[in-house]
Motif scaffolding. Structure first.
Motif, PDB file in Angstrom:
ATOM      1  N   ILE A  82     -10.238  13.551  -3.305  1.00 48.03           N
ATOM      2  CA  ILE A  82     -10.834  13.124  -2.039  1.00 48.03           C
ATOM      3  C   ILE A  82      -9.765  12.563  -1.107  1.00 48.03           C
ATOM      4  N   LEU A  83      -8.858  11.754  -1.668  1.00 42.88           N
ATOM      5  CA  LEU A  83      -7.864  11.096  -0.823  1.00 42.88           C
ATOM      6  C   LEU A  83      -6.863  12.092  -0.251  1.00 42.88           C
ATOM      7  N   THR A  84      -6.442  13.090  -1.041  1.00 43.12           N
ATOM      8  CA  THR A  84      -5.433  14.010  -0.515  1.00 43.12           C
ATOM      9  C   THR A  84      -6.058  15.126   0.316  1.00 43.12           C
ATOM     10  N   THR A  85      -7.226  15.649  -0.125  1.00 38.66           N
ATOM     11  CA  THR A  85      -7.786  16.799   0.582  1.00 38.66           C
ATOM     12  C   THR A  85      -8.543  16.372   1.833  1.00 38.66           C
ATOM     13  N   ASP A  86      -9.387  15.344   1.692  1.00 42.55           N
ATOM     14  CA  ASP A  86     -10.226  14.963   2.824  1.00 42.55           C
ATOM     15  C   ASP A  86      -9.550  13.951   3.743  1.00 42.55           C
ATOM     16  N   TYR A  87      -8.781  13.035   3.166  1.00 39.49           N
ATOM     17  CA  TYR A  87      -8.192  11.979   4.002  1.00 39.49           C
ATOM     18  C   TYR A  87      -6.710  12.206   4.256  1.00 39.49           C
ATOM     19  N   LYS A  88      -6.131  13.285   3.664  1.00 38.15           N
ATOM     20  CA  LYS A  88      -4.747  13.668   3.923  1.00 38.15           C
ATOM     21  C   LYS A  88      -3.759  12.545   3.646  1.00 38.15           C
ATOM     22  N   LEU A  89      -4.037  11.748   2.632  1.00 40.69           N
ATOM     23  CA  LEU A  89      -3.082  10.697   2.270  1.00 40.69           C
ATOM     24  C   LEU A  89      -1.909  11.341   1.528  1.00 40.69           C
ATOM     25  N   PRO A  90      -0.696  10.744   1.621  1.00 38.26           N
ATOM     26  CA  PRO A  90       0.418  11.266   0.828  1.00 38.26           C
ATOM     27  C   PRO A  90       0.135  11.130  -0.662  1.00 38.26           C
ATOM     28  N   GLY A  91       0.643  12.083  -1.451  1.00 39.50           N
ATOM     29  CA  GLY A  91       0.289  12.193  -2.864  1.00 39.50           C
ATOM     30  C   GLY A  91       0.553  10.959  -3.690  1.00 39.50           C
ATOM     31  N   LEU A  92       1.724  10.346  -3.499  1.00 34.01           N
ATOM     32  CA  LEU A  92       2.088   9.228  -4.362  1.00 34.01           C
ATOM     33  C   LEU A  92       1.167   8.040  -4.120  1.00 34.01           C
ATOM     34  N   LEU A  93       0.887   7.783  -2.813  1.00 33.54           N
ATOM     35  CA  LEU A  93      -0.007   6.680  -2.473  1.00 33.54           C
ATOM     36  C   LEU A  93      -1.388   6.934  -3.071  1.00 33.54           C
ATOM     37  N   ALA A  94      -1.843   8.190  -2.954  1.00 30.36           N
ATOM     38  CA  ALA A  94      -3.159   8.552  -3.495  1.00 30.36           C
ATOM     39  C   ALA A  94      -3.195   8.336  -5.006  1.00 30.36           C
ATOM     40  N   LEU A  95      -2.060   8.641  -5.652  1.00 25.52           N
ATOM     41  CA  LEU A  95      -1.965   8.488  -7.106  1.00 25.52           C
ATOM     42  C   LEU A  95      -2.223   7.038  -7.506  1.00 25.52           C
ATOM     43  N   LEU A  96      -1.550   6.126  -6.797  1.00 23.64           N
ATOM     44  CA  LEU A  96      -1.714   4.702  -7.117  1.00 23.64           C
ATOM     45  C   LEU A  96      -3.127   4.247  -6.777  1.00 23.64           C
ATOM     46  N   LEU A  97      -3.651   4.734  -5.640  1.00 20.42           N
ATOM     47  CA  LEU A  97      -5.012   4.354  -5.251  1.00 20.42           C
ATOM     48  C   LEU A  97      -6.021   4.868  -6.272  1.00 20.42           C
ATOM     49  N   ALA A  98      -5.771   6.085  -6.793  1.00 19.98           N
ATOM     50  CA  ALA A  98      -6.684   6.651  -7.798  1.00 19.98           C
ATOM     51  C   ALA A  98      -6.733   5.729  -9.007  1.00 19.98           C
ATOM     52  N   GLY A  99      -5.547   5.253  -9.426  1.00 20.40           N
ATOM     53  CA  GLY A  99      -5.511   4.303 -10.534  1.00 20.40           C
ATOM     54  C   GLY A  99      -6.289   3.044 -10.204  1.00 20.40           C
ATOM     55  N   ALA A 100      -6.111   2.564  -8.969  1.00 23.00           N
ATOM     56  CA  ALA A 100      -6.778   1.323  -8.573  1.00 23.00           C
ATOM     57  C   ALA A 100      -8.293   1.503  -8.541  1.00 23.00           C
ATOM     58  N   VAL A 101      -8.762   2.671  -8.055  1.00 21.30           N
ATOM     59  CA  VAL A 101     -10.209   2.925  -8.007  1.00 21.30           C
ATOM     60  C   VAL A 101     -10.775   2.909  -9.426  1.00 21.30           C
ATOM     61  N   ALA A 102     -10.057   3.572 -10.349  1.00 23.67           N
ATOM     62  CA  ALA A 102     -10.519   3.592 -11.740  1.00 23.67           C
ATOM     63  C   ALA A 102     -10.538   2.178 -12.303  1.00 23.67           C
ATOM     64  N   ALA A 103      -9.518   1.382 -11.969  1.00 28.98           N
ATOM     65  CA  ALA A 103      -9.459   0.012 -12.472  1.00 28.98           C
ATOM     66  C   ALA A 103     -10.658  -0.792 -11.972  1.00 28.98           C
ATOM     67  N   LEU A 104     -11.009  -0.579 -10.692  1.00 27.28           N
ATOM     68  CA  LEU A 104     -12.178  -1.277 -10.139  1.00 27.28           C
ATOM     69  C   LEU A 104     -13.442  -0.846 -10.875  1.00 27.28           C
ATOM     70  N   ALA A 105     -13.561   0.481 -11.091  1.00 21.47           N
ATOM     71  CA  ALA A 105     -14.754   0.995 -11.769  1.00 21.47           C
ATOM     72  C   ALA A 105     -14.850   0.440 -13.183  1.00 21.47           C
ATOM     73  N   SER A 106     -13.690   0.146 -13.784  1.00 26.26           N
ATOM     74  CA  SER A 106     -13.702  -0.322 -15.169  1.00 26.26           C
ATOM     75  C   SER A 106     -14.422  -1.656 -15.294  1.00 26.26           C
ATOM     76  N   LEU A 107     -14.540  -2.384 -14.159  1.00 28.28           N
ATOM     77  CA  LEU A 107     -15.262  -3.656 -14.237  1.00 28.28           C
ATOM     78  C   LEU A 107     -16.713  -3.420 -14.634  1.00 28.28           C
ATOM     79  N   VAL A 108     -17.247  -2.228 -14.293  1.00 30.22           N
ATOM     80  CA  VAL A 108     -18.634  -1.912 -14.642  1.00 30.22           C
ATOM     81  C   VAL A 108     -18.824  -1.959 -16.159  1.00 30.22           C
ATOM     82  N   VAL A 109     -17.825  -1.466 -16.912  1.00 28.48           N
ATOM     83  CA  VAL A 109     -17.913  -1.556 -18.372  1.00 28.48           C
ATOM     84  C   VAL A 109     -17.285  -2.838 -18.875  1.00 28.48           C
TER      85      VAL A 109
END
Lengths: 290, 348
Positions: free
Chosen positions: B88-115
């Motif tokens: 979503i971040l690279t295709t739809d929002y055209k973010l640079p890949g490396l930044l998106a990579l770190l953000l992807a990790g951060a999103v997963a980390a946030l979601a992990s609070l659910v478990v």
């Protein structure tokens, strides 16, 4: 109103299936303190084996049922002896992982042997719906409900009256003390696995009589978890109740809130319930000494 | 023969290694891996990339299950979240890949609070089942949030790029994956020798006792979930960047089991074990393919038609064999072989 009644009825039927699965989980947990992640796969194996038995020409259904039950008792004993008993005394993580490994092995072998295509299961009880006070129930659905009710009563009697049942309760309470009291703990664990395979047999047959013989059947193990948790992992009859509640809840969520929600309503429900009651509705709180 | 080492202060106790040899060996291995693209074809290169990328995720799962002792059957969910975040971040929002990579990790980390939050109250099996529920819920959300994820159609993913330099093509992506893996390994090794890493070990051994020693259980457990999910999210994003197209079926429940198999085969809680385990599990189907390829066409067609079942059977058998015969996994075998050579004339 009619829609509501229909949703509740079919929910109860699916719930009976979950209940049978959950009781299988609970009985192993009670006797050995571990969750058998292979329950759905054992169910699958028994159902496919039952199908192969039913293709023998001239075999009547009343003979098929005892044959399947005997085979599942044997299967439960073999699994316990080959895979579970050698792991006694290992950490819980490894013991649970053994059942997960077993689950994958059984599922893959069944698919390799019998193939992935759904097959029609014979309908020995007929396929005409039975009408009871305006509610139509198929024979397979009645089979599921009746087996659940029957097994519930039998289990309640088993745990309160029979010697083995009481020994099983003692074992789950404290293994060492039970051993000192002269209970053969290894035998108890074998019996528990055999019983859980019998529950798997009833669940598998109910599934096949209601739907068809398909690989999806192993998913029932996973789908039965919410029921087990809701009832409390260590409560066998609680599991049956949990199953009925989850079945109805899923159907109502699917019917009124949207189709996709049906699949996950049970899981959402248990995450919420566990936040409030960490040991399920009927489970016993574990108190630990450090 | 090497004599015993004596440690005289804390710095020596927590040092990554007390000898120069491991650094030299690691440098040699890295140099070898850096030269690999010159020799290997596209097929071998892709296998290595898969091993690197999955190793990152397995390192994360290993931190949670092996080091902090929390069983998770939900890591397929984190991979899925990471992969979709990247898409979503690279295709739809055209973010640079490396930044998106770190953000992807951060999103997963946030979601992990659910478990993570239920894990504060749940132990062992109840937790395992909640994490399993998490995978189903994530799948459902991805399938039904069609505006964001395009539902069951799947999503294309932009190639990884850093500051205008695109990592398109196998060779370039290989180096990107290798660098990410080295970073992940270094981060893990360093994390394990800090206070947090030792607190995780204490929680694994006995959480109530750990609490009595002054470890904040809530913070420690949540942190374990978040860090583990971050690794896995990044791994998911890299998988997305490697395959360039994702849908929910890429990450089924079998993936969670595959990941657990990697951790067990490698050896619980060991960093080199995680990488060895991943390598073994990834290479196993290929080796069997080669071995049985000679056996005849019947086996070949079986491998081609039923690869999903054959793979499942293999993971199961490998899990069972390792649990029964070598509970310490490949890391344990590695240790025994090493001891044999080090003590050679006197080894038993």
């Amino acid at each position: 109103m009619d829609y509501f009644v229909n949703l509740v009825t079919s929910g109860l039927v699916i719930g009976a299936l979950y209940g049978l699965v959950a009781m299988g989980f609970a009985i192993v947990y009670r006797a050995t303190g571990m969750v058998n992640f292979a329950q759905g796969e054992v169910m699958m194996l028994i159902a496919y084996a039952a199908y192969s038995l039913s293709t023998i020409p001239g075999l009547p259904f009343w003979l098929l049922l005892p044959l399947v039950l005997a085979a599942s008792v044997g299967l439960g004993l073999v699994i316990e002896r080959l895979f579970i008993r050698p792991m006694l005394g290992e950490p819980m993580f490894s013991r649970v992982m053994v059942t997960i490994g077993l689950a994958v092995v059984i599922r893959s072998s069944v698919l390799l042997i019998w193939g992935v295509e759904p097959t029609a299961f014979p309908r020995p009880l007929g396929s005409e719906p039975l009408r009871l006070a305006g509610i139509a129930l198929y024979p397979g659905q009645i089979f599921a409900l009746v087996s659940l009710a029957l097994l519930c009563v039998l289990m309640a009697l088993f745990f309160s009256r029979s010697r083995i049942g009481i020994a099983m309760r003692a074992t789950s309470d404290n293994e060492t003390t039970a051993l000192l009291m002269g209970i053969d703990v290894k035998r108890i664990s074998g019996i528990a696995w055999a019983l859980s395979a019998v529950f798997a047999a009833f669940a598998g047959l109910s599934f096949c009589l209601m739907f068809s013989l398909e690989p999806e059947i192993s998913q029932m193990g996973l789908r039965g978890f919410p029921a087990t948790i809701l009832g409390g992992l260590d409560s066998v009859v609680g599991g049956a109740f949990g199953g009925l509640v989850i079945g109805v809840a899923e159907n109502l969520a699917g019917g009124y809130l949207g189709r996709g929600l049906k699949e996950i309503a049970g899981f959402v429900l248990i995450v919420v319930v566990l936040m409030v009651k960490p040991y399920g509705l009927f489970g016993q709180r574990e108190i630990e000494r450090v | 023969m090497r004599s015993r080492t004596y440690k005289t202060d804390v710095a020596q106790l927590v040092a990554l290694s007390d000898h120069r040899a491991p650094w030299l060996w690691a440098a040699a291995a890295l140099a070898l891996l850096a030269l690999a693209p010159l020799v290997l074809g596209a097929f071998g290169l892709n296998l290595l990339i898969t091993i690197f990328v999955l190793s990152i995720g397995v390192l994360g799962l290993n931190l949670l299950s092996g080091v902090a002792g929390q069983i998770s059957l939900g890591h397929a969910g984190f991979l899925l979240i990471g992969a979709y975040a990247q898409a979503i971040l690279t295709t739809d929002y055209k973010l640079p890949g490396l930044l998106a990579l770190l953000l992807a990790g951060a999103v997963a980390a946030l979601a992990s609070l659910v478990v993570g939050v239920p894990s504060l109250r749940l132990k062992g099996l109840y937790l395992a089942i909640t994490t399993l529920a998490f995978t189903f819920i994530v799948r459902h959300v991805v399938l039904f949030a069609e505006g964001l994820t395009r539902g069951s159609n799947g999503m294309p993913v932009e190639a990884l790029s850093v500051a205008g330099f695109s990592f398109k093509g196998d060779q370039r992506f290989y180096y990107a994956a290798l660098v990410m893996l080295v970073l992940a390994v270094l981060a893990t090794l360093n994390l394990m020798r800090t206070r947090i890493g030792r607190a995780w070990l204490a929680v694994r051994d006995h959480d109530i006792a750990a609490r009595a020693m002054g470890i904040d259980l809530m913070r420690t457990k949540l942190l374990a979930f978040m860090v583990s999910a971050f690794y896995t999210g990044v791994a998911g994003a890299l998988v997305a960047a490697q395959t360039r197209f994702i849908n929910v079926d890429t990450f089924s429940v079998l993936v969670s089991i595959e990941a657990l198999a990697m951790v067990i085969v490698g050896g619980m809680g060991r960093v080199h074990g995680a990488i060895l385990g991943t390598a073994l599990i990834v290479l196993l189907p290929e080796t069997l393919n080669l071995a049985f390829g000679a056996a005849g066409d019947g086996v070949k067609t079986l491998m081609a038609d039923r690869i999903y079942e054959v793979k499942g059977l293999m993971y199961g058998v490998v899990i069972l064999l390792f649990l029964r015969l070598e509970p310490e996994g490949l890391a344990g075998i590695w240790r025994k072989v090493k001891r044999f050579w080090v003590q050679w004339p006197l080894s038993q």
